[in-house]
Write an enzyme that holds these catalytic residues in place. Structure first.
Site, mmCIF file in Angstrom:
data_model
loop_
_atom_site.group_PDB
_atom_site.id
_atom_site.type_symbol
_atom_site.label_atom_id
_atom_site.label_comp_id
_atom_site.label_asym_id
_atom_site.label_seq_id
_atom_site.Cartn_x
_atom_site.Cartn_y
_atom_site.Cartn_z
ATOM 1 N N TYR A 81 -33.867 44.146 8.658
ATOM 2 C CA TYR A 81 -32.857 43.797 9.663
ATOM 3 C C TYR A 81 -33.207 42.424 10.219
ATOM 4 O O TYR A 81 -34.370 42.168 10.565
ATOM 5 C CB TYR A 81 -32.878 44.852 10.778
ATOM 6 N N SER A 192 -16.370 57.566 11.813
ATOM 7 C CA SER A 192 -17.643 57.154 12.402
ATOM 8 C C SER A 192 -17.476 57.026 13.916
ATOM 9 O O SER A 192 -16.361 57.064 14.439
ATOM 10 C CB SER A 192 -18.062 55.802 11.817
ATOM 11 N N VAL A 194 -17.965 54.360 15.692
ATOM 12 C CA VAL A 194 -17.187 53.139 15.949
ATOM 13 C C VAL A 194 -15.713 53.396 15.664
ATOM 14 O O VAL A 194 -14.827 53.035 16.453
ATOM 15 C CB VAL A 194 -17.685 51.966 15.075
ATOM 16 N N ARG A 214 -13.039 59.501 3.847
ATOM 17 C CA ARG A 214 -13.352 60.112 2.559
ATOM 18 C C ARG A 214 -12.592 61.425 2.420
ATOM 19 O O ARG A 214 -12.475 62.183 3.385
ATOM 20 C CB ARG A 214 -14.853 60.396 2.458
ATOM 21 N N TRP A 312 -21.105 41.285 14.133
ATOM 22 C CA TRP A 312 -22.444 41.753 14.476
ATOM 23 C C TRP A 312 -22.592 41.650 15.989
ATOM 24 O O TRP A 312 -22.688 40.552 16.520
ATOM 25 C CB TRP A 312 -23.498 40.901 13.761
ATOM 26 N N LYS A 375 -24.991 61.993 14.255
ATOM 27 C CA LYS A 375 -25.649 61.103 15.213
ATOM 28 C C LYS A 375 -26.771 61.842 15.941
ATOM 29 O O LYS A 375 -26.529 62.857 16.582
ATOM 30 C CB LYS A 375 -24.600 60.635 16.227
#
Lengths: 381, 381
Positions: A81, A192, A194, A214, A312, A375
């Site tokens: 990262y 997700s 987000v 999916r 980001w 999560k």
């Protein structure tokens, strides 16, 4: 009322520090790593004492309430990262070798403050102002200016995870394309954290969303769930990647063009989003779950004047001044007003009074092992 | 001086039109197509008369001096270019079926003007204000406001090709990233007409260029040629795509980051450019010679905050007001000052006095057949 009298009383005391507990020293534990590699192999627990009588005037001591496991935490320990804390012998007291404390996001409670601390008081909730804070710990000695006060009306889970996922959704829907009511955006990875936050924020502004997920056995259940939180349309990866299905999508838009795409998958899924964008549309990429690159057909790029950008949130802290604090304030309002609802977490609860080094380490190792199935959040009480 | 007296004399004449020739009618020829397909199969020559005595007050008649074959002209006839003139029975007089006139770029000379034409006079050079003008012709009846006057100090070839290639290079180096002296940009297809113009414009501003070309037998000769027009560095596709070679490139930059990439190739060549961009760098794609898409590694996109955009000069005409005229004015100055030198063309010269329909058609068919072996230009005298 009680708090303010208490604070004033404390302020009149001759001691240079104020604290809740009468114990002058506490045992702090932190999850650390000394070299890059697979997190479950690299992390250790380090314990040390914090003397609450020896705070400098701007220092505070915080106790952890909850900290999540984020993909970026894992990538930091793997060494892949780009934003990483230094591995240093000075990271904590009494280290035997240079180390870093893991974790970037978490909620803390103030348990002691130095004599000149102005913006925090005992029992206040706070989160780190910056990344690389080292949130996987029970307690931490900080400076006041390393922390942002957080509204205690939020749930612990929401407050502990406010800075990454819902903040990313907020910034992506706010900073790039001007989305007006009835406008459309499209996203993959829509289930997700987000993605779900983006659905809810968009819905509150009257913005339509096309959400790619999916295919799965219980797809109807998932669709129902996403519609219930405000999704306009939910489609599968196969539909997203089908040129035939694009006619169906066009019929939904009522002449509008899709201005924005949010991509956390890459590969054909990202290309499917790109094909749906209208003239001068923007694709923001904030993740690459498929491990495949973003592939842009040249003709679309040129003739539709597309903008393919990275997103980001950590980069934005530097490049967009005040973005961290402004975003957290706005996301707090969205939570308080009920726009953003509590998401699903796999919680591990630890009792600080009886906690051992081994227990803390085991809790994080288990959470890391389970991190693909949902999560993970570690909570302290 | 002579011109101004001549013009004034003409203005005092009672005739409603002014012209050089005493012939009142001329034969105009145009290359047209009536359906989309391979250009050499689709194009025909259409001839018709223009009566110079019947001009409306704002009309002009122009005679072609030169017109190039551009890839976009070919793609228009193939029906795959998004900006296309309509195929209409009204495109020209006496058409037997709906047609379009081919060609988007070219230099013309004014041979007759209506009574109220203000900005053009006989013998002035001009180019179309917009694309889709239909430049593959010997003469054309236009309105004054469809044409831009061009400085006659330029060579015919430079004036005839000013609107696409050097103008694209100018806009890409000017409108997107602020490039200061000593900054760097990188481009593939560096030996193309756009690439060569970009090298020269950058050189004149003190901007460094890394130029990627295909490896070939006479690579040293090509490198020498590109260095002679101002290239800072010339590398091969293999070097561009090599991770190893990137260390060498880094040593050239002296701590600077590459702000801009210009891509007309796509595929691994484009990805090679992307890997060289610095933080918040921009890749502009203006072509796709390899027929492969632009593939962007997700990590670079996110963590370097890259901007991957399309560049289409025709789109900019609408989206950036005055960009066409402003750019042509600036590029004219660059040619006049010697920054942009004449490029290489394969010229076909045609004599208007003896030209037949078949000769005009044959010239364009041959130029189309040769269009991959160098820039083709048809000239009229």
């Amino acid at each position: 009322m009680f708090t303010s009298i208490f604070t004033r009383a404390i302020k009149q005391s001759p001691a240079s520090i104020r604290m809740m507990s009468t114990n002058s020293s506490i045992t702090a534990r932190a999850i650390i790593y000394s070299s890059y590699g697979e997190p479950i192999d690299e992390i250790k627990c380090h314990s040390y004492n914090i003397n609450l009588n020896e705070l400098n005037e701007n220092q505070v001591v915080v106790q952890s309430l909850a900290t999540p496991i984020n993909p970026s935490d894992i990538n930091q320990i793997q060494g892949v990262y780009p934003s990483r804390p230094s591995i240093s012998i000075d990271s904590l007291p009494n280290l035997l070798k240079p180390s870093s404390v893991s974790g970037n996001e978490g909620l803390f409670k103030v348990i002691a403050i130095g004599s000149n601390v102005k913006n925090l008081k005992i029992n206040d909730w706070c989160i780190p102002l910056n990344v690389n804070y080292g949130t996987w710990c029970t307690h931490k000695l900080s400076n006041e200016n390393e922390l942002i006060k957080i509204n205690e009306n939020l749930s612990i889970n929401q407050a502990a995870t406010i800075a990454v996922n819902p903040s990313s959704a907020y910034q992506m829907l706010t900073y790039y394309e001007k989305l007006n009511p009835d406008d459309w955006f499209v996203q993959n990875g829509a289930n997700s954290q987000v993605g779900r936050a983006a659905i809810q924020i968009a819905k509150s502004r009257g913005i339509n969303s096309i959400n790619v997920v999916r295919n799965r056995d219980n797809i109807d259940e998932l669709k129902k769930d996403l519609y219930s939180i405000g999704a306009t349309k939910v489609i599968t990866d196969e539909e997203n990647e089908s040129k035939e299905f694009s006619k169906e999508i066009k019929s939904w838009l009522n002449g509008k063009e899709i201005k924005l795409g949010l991509n956390c998958v890459g590969g054909p899924s990202a290309t499917g989003l790109i094909r749906k964008l209208g003239n001068s549309g923007t694709l923001l990429t904030y993740g690459g779950m498929s491990m495949k690159p973003v592939t842009v057909p040249t003709g679309l790029l040129i003739f539709k004047n597309l903008n393919i950008k990275g997103f980001w949130i950590t980069g934005n802290i530097k490049s967009i001044p005040n973005s961290r604090i402004d975003t957290i304030n706005e996301v707090t309002k969205l939570i308080e007003s009920g726009v953003l609802t509590e998401q699903k977490y796999n919680e591990t609860e630890l009792n600080l009074d009886s906690l051992t080094d081994d227990q803390l380490l085991e809790a994080f190792i288990n959470a890391l092992k389970n991190s693909k199935s949902g999560k993970q959040i570690i909570k302290f009480n």
